[in-house]
Design a protein around this motif. Structure first.
Motif, short mmCIF file in Angstrom:
data_model
loop_
_atom_site.label_atom_id
_atom_site.label_comp_id
_atom_site.label_asym_id
_atom_site.label_seq_id
_atom_site.Cartn_x
_atom_site.Cartn_y
_atom_site.Cartn_z
N ASN A 268 127.73 89.65 -12.79
CA ASN A 268 127.77 89.19 -14.03
C ASN A 268 126.53 89.88 -15.03
O ASN A 268 126.19 89.27 -15.89
N MET A 269 126.11 91.23 -14.38
CA MET A 269 125.14 91.96 -15.04
C MET A 269 123.75 90.98 -15.30
O MET A 269 123.02 91.15 -16.36
N ASN A 270 123.30 90.43 -14.22
CA ASN A 270 122.14 89.74 -14.16
C ASN A 270 120.98 90.55 -13.35
O ASN A 270 121.29 90.88 -12.40
N LEU A 271 120.09 90.53 -14.13
CA LEU A 271 118.65 91.17 -13.22
C LEU A 271 118.07 89.96 -12.35
O LEU A 271 117.60 88.99 -12.66
N ILE A 272 118.27 90.36 -10.95
CA ILE A 272 117.95 89.49 -10.05
C ILE A 272 116.46 89.43 -10.00
O ILE A 272 115.46 88.37 -9.87
N LYS A 273 115.77 90.51 -9.63
CA LYS A 273 114.47 90.94 -9.52
C LYS A 273 113.97 92.36 -9.94
O LYS A 273 114.73 93.17 -9.41
N GLU A 274 112.92 92.58 -10.57
CA GLU A 274 112.36 94.00 -10.64
C GLU A 274 110.92 93.91 -10.57
O GLU A 274 110.09 93.02 -10.70
N ILE A 275 110.48 95.04 -9.74
CA ILE A 275 109.04 94.93 -9.37
C ILE A 275 108.62 96.39 -9.75
O ILE A 275 109.12 97.40 -9.76
N GLN A 276 107.33 96.52 -9.90
CA GLN A 276 106.55 97.78 -10.15
C GLN A 276 105.30 98.09 -9.04
O GLN A 276 104.58 97.34 -9.02
N VAL A 277 105.83 99.03 -8.24
CA VAL A 277 104.93 99.25 -7.05
C VAL A 277 103.76 100.30 -7.39
O VAL A 277 102.96 100.37 -6.37
N ARG A 278 103.86 101.14 -8.60
CA ARG A 278 102.89 101.68 -9.14
C ARG A 278 102.43 102.91 -8.33
O ARG A 278 101.38 103.48 -7.99
N ASN B 219 122.51 93.59 4.19
CA ASN B 219 122.97 92.86 2.86
C ASN B 219 122.08 92.81 1.83
O ASN B 219 121.15 93.71 1.98
N ASP B 220 122.33 92.15 0.88
CA ASP B 220 121.44 92.31 -0.35
C ASP B 220 120.10 91.50 -0.18
O ASP B 220 119.35 91.45 -1.17
N GLN B 221 119.76 90.78 0.83
CA GLN B 221 118.64 90.02 1.07
C GLN B 221 117.42 91.06 1.19
O GLN B 221 116.19 90.67 1.16
N PHE B 222 117.68 92.21 1.74
CA PHE B 222 116.43 93.29 2.32
C PHE B 222 116.70 94.59 1.66
O PHE B 222 118.14 94.94 1.84
N PHE B 223 115.84 95.30 1.24
CA PHE B 223 115.99 96.83 0.98
C PHE B 223 114.71 97.25 1.18
O PHE B 223 113.64 96.79 1.43
N ALA B 224 115.03 98.72 1.40
CA ALA B 224 114.07 99.88 1.76
C ALA B 224 113.66 100.76 0.89
O ALA B 224 114.45 101.07 -0.01
N ALA B 225 112.31 100.94 0.61
CA ALA B 225 112.00 101.93 -0.41
C ALA B 225 111.03 103.05 0.04
O ALA B 225 110.16 102.84 0.83
N ALA B 226 111.35 104.32 0.01
CA ALA B 226 110.69 105.38 0.35
C ALA B 226 109.63 105.73 -0.56
O ALA B 226 109.77 106.36 -1.68
N GLN B 227 108.30 105.45 -0.44
CA GLN B 227 106.92 105.53 -1.44
C GLN B 227 106.49 106.70 -1.22
O GLN B 227 106.70 107.66 -0.17
N LYS B 228 105.26 106.74 -2.07
CA LYS B 228 104.44 108.00 -1.87
C LYS B 228 104.02 108.36 -0.36
O LYS B 228 104.06 109.41 -0.14
N LYS B 229 103.54 107.33 0.11
CA LYS B 229 102.78 107.63 1.62
C LYS B 229 103.57 106.98 2.90
O LYS B 229 103.44 107.68 3.62
N ARG C 197 114.49 90.10 -1.14
CA ARG C 197 115.29 89.74 -2.34
C ARG C 197 114.50 89.47 -3.31
O ARG C 197 114.85 89.84 -4.78
N ASP C 198 113.42 88.79 -3.16
CA ASP C 198 112.27 88.27 -3.94
C ASP C 198 111.38 89.23 -4.52
O ASP C 198 110.47 88.68 -5.30
N GLY C 199 111.31 90.20 -3.95
CA GLY C 199 110.22 91.34 -4.40
C GLY C 199 109.23 91.30 -3.40
O GLY C 199 108.16 91.98 -3.41
N THR C 200 109.06 90.46 -2.63
CA THR C 200 108.04 90.29 -1.38
C THR C 200 108.28 91.44 -0.31
O THR C 200 109.03 91.68 0.22
#
Length: 537
Positions: A149-159, A170-180, A187-190
């Motif tokens: 439905n093209m809805n934005l669930i969550k967006e965060i800025q990790v700076r 599943n869509d409840q968890f995701f990983a991000a490779a950041q600077k360090k 899912r809620d950005g925590t």
């Protein structure tokens, strides 16, 4: 089939079931698609055992083809889309604006362009069902989007810098490779976990059947971490230097890395050495992609070539010249997307299934100045996601997605209860890291015996007679006077026969000697009080 009946000036339409003969004809046509070619000619075989084995095997193949045809007929009602042209018109000349005029409203919603120039370039990832998309901008923007439905669930800025993103099981968890470090978010950005053992990570991939998060860092170390209990399963030094090219084979879970020397190495967590090391390009490898069946691999190099490899024989089957691909992606139906600069080219397999021959299928040009970072097909949809320097875009590629989904494997419409049940089943069916290998069909097979089978006495006697006859039939050279007497020639022949016999020692003497040595050793090991009861030879 409709039949019109007239009764008291009233017209009624009665829908009759299709004729059984029509259904049989359709099933036979579908069955031919799943058969493994023509069967073996069993009438010419004389070996009864082999004939029986082949007959049972052919019968099994026929049953499996009939079952697959029935499944396609009744359980897979939707058919794959395709792009068809008339006459001399080419499919790669058709533009997205032309496709948008012909498709339905729901499909046309999949054509869009999200412009976020302050946070790009963007990396993309989709869940296995294609319902959710994760976008990660290099300048710290993370967005989770519901594609239905093209809805934005969550967006965060990790700076801080984000190099790659990946969904977990599943869509409840995701990983991000950041600077360090690498981080795992909910899912809620925590922020749930900070993975400090990996160092500055360049690429992330998740092995869904093994629950392993694989990553490669700046200095070329490959790490495997189990996300169920958090332990580091393996830490491997590749010895090839820094790499930004990493992909997982969906067939066997083997991780492939592309290196600056033109080699592609394949790894598993239980080995510190690469399983395979292939010299694919003369220069640096810029991208790697695997076909969903796991038997084809596409690589691209800086020398402006895209190569298709057959991983069953580890040989090159096609080279596409004149196109440098910064990113590659295979669709569920085997289409290959290649992106570089502001241009995307989609290649299709125009040949039969046995001989792959990829050629141009569709082209798409982005706005001038956009630099493509990642292309990825959305599962179960004819959609290609493009992450670029100014945001991300989506275009329609007819025939790229699988038209029928299995709700037990990937359900785009699953409820929260179904998701929880599926998560429990996935954890119960989790595979250990030892099952990652080049040929997973070996699991459950019998290991061949390493001990050499001793030849029977009859085989030894037959070989001995052959060797004696060969020694007797040897023609001796004619020598000088006095050394060519019949007595000396006969003596030489006897010596040759004796030498041939010595290569086949008598089996009985060896067995008796062995038994004697075993008896002596056993008697020596007995205590002094029991030595008088030992058998004397």
């Amino acid at each position: 089939m409709e039949v019109a009946l007239e009764d008291n000036n009233l017209m009624e339409k009665v829908v009759l079931p299709p004729d059984e003969h029509e259904i049989d004809v359709e099933l036979v046509a579908k069955e031919k698609k799943y058969l493994r070619g023509e069967g073996a000619n069993l009438e010419t075989l004389k070996d009864k055992k082999l004939k029986t084995q082949l007959a049972s095997r052919e019968k099994l193949y026929g049953k499996s083809a009939k079952a697959a045809a029935k499944i396609e007929k009744w359980l897979l009602p939707a058919s794959a889309g395709y792009l068809e042209t008339d006459g001399l018109e080419k499919t790669w000349r058709v533009k997205q604006t032309d496709i948008a005029k012909e498709v339905d409203i729901l499909s046309s919603r999949n054509q869009y362009d999200i412009v976020l120039p302050d946070f790009g370039p963007y990396k993309l990832d989709f869940t296995a069902s294609g319902r959710h998309m994760l976008a990660g901008g290099r300048k710290g923007h993370l967005a989770l989007v519901d594609m239905m439905n093209m809805n934005l669930i969550k967006e965060i800025q990790v700076r801080e810098t984000v190099r790659d993103v990946a969904f977990l099981h599943n869509d409840q968890f995701f990983a991000a490779a950041q600077k360090k470090y690498s981080y795992i978010y909910g899912r809620d950005g925590t922020e749930l976990h900070c993975l400090k053992e990996r160092g500055p990570v360049a690429r992330l991939r998740f092995l869904k059947n093994h629950f392993l998060l694989a990553s490669v860092n700046k200095i070329g170390q490959l790490h495997y971490q189990d996300v169920t209990y958090g332990d580091m399963v393996a830490s491997i030094r590749t010895g090839k230097g820094r790499t930004d090219v990493m992909e997982v084979n969906p067939y066997n879970g083997v991780v492939a890395l592309g290196h600056s020397g033109g080699t592609v190495t394949m790894w598993k967590p239980t080995s510190q050495a690469p399983l395979v090391q292939m010299q694919c390009h003369p220069g640096p490898v810029s991208s790697v992609a695997f076909h969903p069946n796991g038997h084809l691999m596409a690589t691209s190099g800086k020398e402006r070539k895209v190569k298709i490899w057959d991983l069953r024989k580890f040989e090159e089957i096609q080279t596409i010249h004149g196109f440098h691909a910064k990113t590659l992606s295979f669709s569920q139906k085997g289409l290959l997307a290649a992106g570089t600069g502001s241009f995307v080219q989609v290649l299709g397999d125009s040949s039969a299934a046995s001989s792959h021959n990829y050629s141009r299928y569709m082209n798409h040009s982005m706005v001038k100045g956009y630099q493509i970072e990642k292309v990825m097909f959305r599962p179960y949809e004819d959609v290609l996601g493009i992450g670029h320097s100014m945001g991300w875009s989506s275009i329609l590629i007819p025939g790229s997605g699988e038209p029928n989904f299995d709700s037990w494997v990937a359900n785009p419409f699953e409820t929260s209860k179904q998701r929880r049940e599926k998560e429990v089943h996935l954890l119960l069916d989790k595979l250990p890291p030892e099952t990652i290998m080049l040929d997973p069909s070996k699991i459950g097979a019998m290991r061949p015996s390493r001990r050499k089978e001793k030849p029977t006495r009859g085989e030894i006697e037959a070989e001995k007679e052959v060797a004696i006859e060969a020694a007797k039939s040897v023609e001796l050279k004619k020598k000088t006077k006095g050394r060519n007497k019949p007595s000396k020639r006969t003596k030489k022949k006897k010596e040759m026969v004796e030498n041939a016999k010595r290569t086949f020692p008598e089996q009985e003497h060896n067995t008796v000697g062995k038994k004697r040595r075993i008896g002596e050793d056993a008697a020596a090991e007995l205590p002094t009080s029991l030595k008088r009861f030992a058998r004397k030879n």
